[in-house]
Scaffold this motif. Structure first.
Motif, PDB file in Angstrom:
ATOM      1  N   UNK A  47       0.885  -1.180   0.202  1.00 21.90           N
ATOM      2  CA  UNK A  47      -0.167   0.258  -0.219  1.00 21.90           C
ATOM      3  C   UNK A  47       0.464   1.241   0.223  1.00 21.90           C
ATOM      4  N   UNK A  48       1.927   1.203   0.167  1.00 19.36           N
ATOM      5  CA  UNK A  48       2.386   2.099   0.214  1.00 19.36           C
ATOM      6  C   UNK A  48       2.492   2.765  -1.560  1.00 19.36           C
ATOM      7  N   UNK A  49       3.066   4.392  -1.626  1.00 22.75           N
ATOM      8  CA  UNK A  49       2.755   4.980  -2.686  1.00 22.75           C
ATOM      9  C   UNK A  49       4.051   4.397  -3.886  1.00 22.75           C
ATOM     10  N   UNK A  50       3.614   5.095  -5.194  1.00 21.47           N
ATOM     11  CA  UNK A  50       4.141   4.405  -6.338  1.00 21.47           C
ATOM     12  C   UNK A  50       5.580   4.540  -5.938  1.00 21.47           C
ATOM     13  N   UNK A  52       7.430   5.278  -3.558  1.00 20.61           N
ATOM     14  CA  UNK A  52       8.365   5.354  -2.783  1.00 20.61           C
ATOM     15  C   UNK A  52       8.977   3.757  -2.498  1.00 20.61           C
ATOM     16  N   UNK A  53       7.599   3.074  -3.462  1.00 21.31           N
ATOM     17  CA  UNK A  53       8.853   1.430  -4.439  1.00 21.31           C
ATOM     18  C   UNK A  53       9.860   1.648  -5.814  1.00 21.31           C
ATOM     19  N   UNK A  54       9.677   3.292  -6.195  1.00 19.34           N
ATOM     20  CA  UNK A  54      10.461   3.476  -7.121  1.00 19.34           C
ATOM     21  C   UNK A  54      11.997   4.644  -6.020  1.00 19.34           C
ATOM     22  N   UNK A  55      11.653   4.786  -5.410  1.00 20.72           N
ATOM     23  CA  UNK A  55      12.823   5.103  -5.017  1.00 20.72           C
ATOM     24  C   UNK A  55      13.548   3.849  -4.390  1.00 20.72           C
ATOM     25  N   UNK A  56      12.958   3.037  -3.536  1.00 24.38           N
ATOM     26  CA  UNK A  56      13.827   1.797  -3.488  1.00 24.38           C
ATOM     27  C   UNK A  56      14.531   1.127  -4.532  1.00 24.38           C
ATOM     28  N   UNK A 288       3.383   9.045   5.734  1.00 26.79           N
ATOM     29  CA  UNK A 288       3.663   9.816   4.103  1.00 26.79           C
ATOM     30  C   UNK A 288       3.617   9.184   3.101  1.00 26.79           C
ATOM     31  N   UNK A 289       4.151   7.689   3.246  1.00 26.42           N
ATOM     32  CA  UNK A 289       4.112   6.698   2.216  1.00 26.42           C
ATOM     33  C   UNK A 289       3.184   5.803   1.915  1.00 26.42           C
ATOM     34  N   UNK A 290       1.883   4.785   2.772  1.00 30.67           N
ATOM     35  CA  UNK A 290       0.636   4.633   2.599  1.00 30.67           C
ATOM     36  C   UNK A 290      -0.493   5.635   3.149  1.00 30.67           C
ATOM     37  N   UNK A 291      -0.395   6.352   4.162  1.00 29.45           N
ATOM     38  CA  UNK A 291      -1.626   7.436   4.615  1.00 29.45           C
ATOM     39  C   UNK A 291      -1.482   8.781   3.291  1.00 29.45           C
ATOM     40  N   UNK A 292      -0.647   8.906   3.210  1.00 32.47           N
ATOM     41  CA  UNK A 292      -0.816  10.306   2.612  1.00 32.47           C
ATOM     42  C   UNK A 292      -0.965  11.390   3.252  1.00 32.47           C
ATOM     43  N   UNK A 293      -0.444  11.265   4.244  1.00 28.96           N
ATOM     44  CA  UNK A 293      -0.263  12.751   6.042  1.00 28.96           C
ATOM     45  C   UNK A 293      -0.543  13.900   5.534  1.00 28.96           C
ATOM     46  N   UNK A 359      16.404   9.202  -1.998  1.00 25.22           N
ATOM     47  CA  UNK A 359      15.075   8.809  -1.068  1.00 25.22           C
ATOM     48  C   UNK A 359      14.275  10.951  -1.223  1.00 25.22           C
ATOM     49  N   UNK A 360      15.064  11.837  -1.526  1.00 26.06           N
ATOM     50  CA  UNK A 360      14.517  13.027  -1.205  1.00 26.06           C
ATOM     51  C   UNK A 360      13.930  13.082  -2.782  1.00 26.06           C
ATOM     52  N   UNK A 361      14.726  12.553  -3.975  1.00 27.27           N
ATOM     53  CA  UNK A 361      14.446  13.112  -5.382  1.00 27.27           C
ATOM     54  C   UNK A 361      13.154  12.300  -5.320  1.00 27.27           C
ATOM     55  N   UNK A 362      12.511  11.076  -4.443  1.00 30.72           N
ATOM     56  CA  UNK A 362      11.553  10.435  -4.871  1.00 30.72           C
ATOM     57  C   UNK A 362      10.366  10.841  -3.658  1.00 30.72           C
ATOM     58  N   UNK A 363      11.077  12.046  -2.549  1.00 35.09           N
ATOM     59  CA  UNK A 363       9.528  13.316  -2.317  1.00 35.09           C
ATOM     60  C   UNK A 363       9.619  11.993  -1.093  1.00 35.09           C
ATOM     61  N   UNK A 364      10.339  11.296  -0.593  1.00 31.87           N
ATOM     62  CA  UNK A 364      10.488  10.381   0.185  1.00 31.87           C
ATOM     63  C   UNK A 364      10.168  10.747   2.124  1.00 31.87           C
ATOM     64  N   UNK A 365      10.233  10.571   2.827  1.00 37.71           N
ATOM     65  CA  UNK A 365      10.811  11.187   4.348  1.00 37.71           C
ATOM     66  C   UNK A 365      12.130  10.578   4.665  1.00 37.71           C
ATOM     67  N   UNK A 366      12.821  12.204   4.721  1.00 33.77           N
ATOM     68  CA  UNK A 366      14.320  11.825   5.036  1.00 33.77           C
ATOM     69  C   UNK A 366      14.748  12.986   6.480  1.00 33.77           C
ATOM     70  N   UNK A 367      15.268  12.308   7.404  1.00 32.99           N
ATOM     71  CA  UNK A 367      15.642  13.091   8.052  1.00 32.99           C
ATOM     72  C   UNK A 367      14.913  12.806   9.899  1.00 32.99           C
ATOM     73  N   UNK A 368      13.499  11.903   9.626  1.00 33.07           N
ATOM     74  CA  UNK A 368      13.021  11.561  11.107  1.00 33.07           C
ATOM     75  C   UNK A 368      13.378  11.311  12.782  1.00 33.07           C
TER      76      UNK A 368
END
Length: 457
Positions: A47-50, A52-56, A288-293, A359-368
């Motif tokens: 259920x993670x957004x696409x 996020x998978x692209x970044x992985x 962020x990845x699954x629930x679009x908060x 991660x940042x280039x795919x707009x995934x969370x960085x720095x938690x």
């Protein structure tokens, strides 16, 4: 590189806890693909957004470029307690998978994890780990079978928008459990949403009841030499359940759903239908990845601890492990993946920057906010390296980051932990769904049941 994507529905049907696919397990995969060593590795939660998978997959390609003799297949994965044993017994786990700290010792004792000692020592940082963290993945003689990749403390997650709508200051999260109750009631009365909600299913009810019990000064087990005693019927647990009962039945501040697991409570929280929840300090990534908060909604604070030396914060984390059924070549390749994907970023600036930039280039969370797997100085250095790429609302998490190192961190119970949590699920459910539930009887019965489970070994 091969990539396998499965829908959340297919995954949950096949595994409620390990999220992997039998047809793609390392035990059945051909260990060689075109002269390469083929391994399967867990990727992200179903259920993670696409993006996020692209970044992985980008990181998989980077790994394969650095290791041209290894072919990586990725699989969606979400660990939950009830089905992990079945996946393990059925031989359907991938080459590299992750488990919570609570499962490490039992899996090692049963000979179900590959020995990674030689590989990890060869990477040069075996002696840098926080010893308390590393122990969860070690055998009694010090062998390394699970590599700690992340550590967390349970925090109080809250919705800043609901706070404001209820007339509460989002920059003043509750500092006591009395304030949690007051805030929850005010949110429920003024917004119509649940002021506070509690996980109760898939072993998460027991996990969160244990967290609240710790925060109120109780413990669920005591260890004396080789003997482990269940101490579930303790004053902290009674107070925890009493507080939940009062919020549910007197204040009506917990909404109408009392059967949440980790995924469903996160979904409701991200949708703005819950004011406060307890959970691991790392859940923003999934939100962020699954629930679009909406990042503006999110706030994180330390969990309130009762006065007194016995109160503590429950902490845990994740181990990366390699399938015992993998060939020696696959085990070595799996260890390299663990080093590349999970560990190198904490110790090498170029690895930290590459990971953060990808991660940042795919707009995934960085720095938690994180707790240190090695030591605080190493974590501080890592945070400095990735600073240019941080894209999460750190200022809204400062109440956790500023306070976490002032709290006493206590590890999860060590004996039959997940089975204990499953027993406690029913206790929490009873209190929240039956107004006449007898807390004393529930805890006494659970205590005896868990002690019997521990004694069976």
């Amino acid at each position: 590189m091969r990539s396998i994507r499965k829908t959340a529905t297919a995954v949950s049907a096949a595994l409620v806890v390990a999220g992997l696919l039998a047809a793609c397990s390392s035990s059945s995969d051909d260990p060689a693909a075109g002269g390469k060593t083929a391994i399967t590795v867990v990727s992200l939660k179903p259920g993670s957004e696409q993006a996020a998978f692209d970044a992985f997959e980008n990181q998989v390609r980077q790994f394969e470029a650095a290791n041209p003799d290894i072919d990586v297949t990725s699989q969606e994965y979400e660990w939950t307690g009830p089905t992990f044993t079945a996946q393990l017994a059925g031989g359907t786990l991938p080459t590299v998978f992750t488990v919570p700290f609570t499962d490490g010792k039992a899996l090692i004792e049963r000979g179900q994890l590959a020995d990674l000692t030689e590989h990890v020592r060869g990477f040069g940082y075996a002696d840098k780990f926080n010893e308390t963290v590393l122990q969860s993945g070690q055998s009694d003689d010090g062998g390394i079978f699970g590599v700690p990749t992340a550590a967390y403390g349970v925090g109080l997650h809250y919705n800043r928008t609901l706070f404001a709508q209820a007339g509460l200051d989002p920059d003043k999260p509750p500092a006591t459990w009395d304030e949690v109750r007051t805030y929850a009631k005010q949110i429920a009365e003024r917004t119509g949403q649940a002021g506070y909600a509690q996980m109760t299913e898939e072993n998460t009810g027991g996990w969160m009841l244990t967290s609240l019990t710790y925060a109120l000064g109780g413990r669920m087990q005591t260890v004396n030499g080789d003997k482990v005693e269940a101490t579930i019927d303790n004053p902290g647990a009674r107070e925890a359940l009493t507080r939940l009962r009062d919020m549910r039945w007197q204040d009506n501040s917990m909404g109408s759903n009392f059967l949440y697991d980790w995924g469903t409570i996160n979904q409701e929280f991200a949708a703005g239908r819950i004011g406060m929840i307890m959970g691991g300090s790392d859940i923003y990534e999934s939100l962020a990845q699954q629930n679009n908060i909406n990042p503006a909604d999110y706030g994180l604070s330390v969990l309130p601890l009762a006065p007194g030396a016995s109160a503590g914060l429950l902490g845990g984390g994740t181990l990366a492990a390699v399938n015992i059924k993998a060939t020696p070549e696959q085990q070595a390749a799996g260890a390299k993946w663990i080093d590349f994907y999970y560990m190198a970023k904490y110790l090498k600036q170029d690895a930290a920057e590459l990971d953060a930039r990808t991660l940042a280039e795919s707009d995934q969370p960085v720095g938690l906010p994180e707790l240190p797997v090695f030591d605080k100085a190493t974590l501080d250095q890592y945070n400095e390296w990735i600073k240019p790429y941080v894209n999460v609302p750190l200022d809204q998490m400062r109440f956790f980051s500023d306070g976490i190192f002032d709290q006493d961190l206590a590890g999860e119970p060590t004996a039959r932990t997940q089975e204990m949590y499953a027993v406690l699920d029913t206790v929490v459910q009873a209190v929240l769904t039956d107004q006449g539930a007898d807390i004393t009887t529930l805890l006494s019965t659970a205590d005896a049941e868990v002690q019997a489970i521990i004694d069976r070994g």
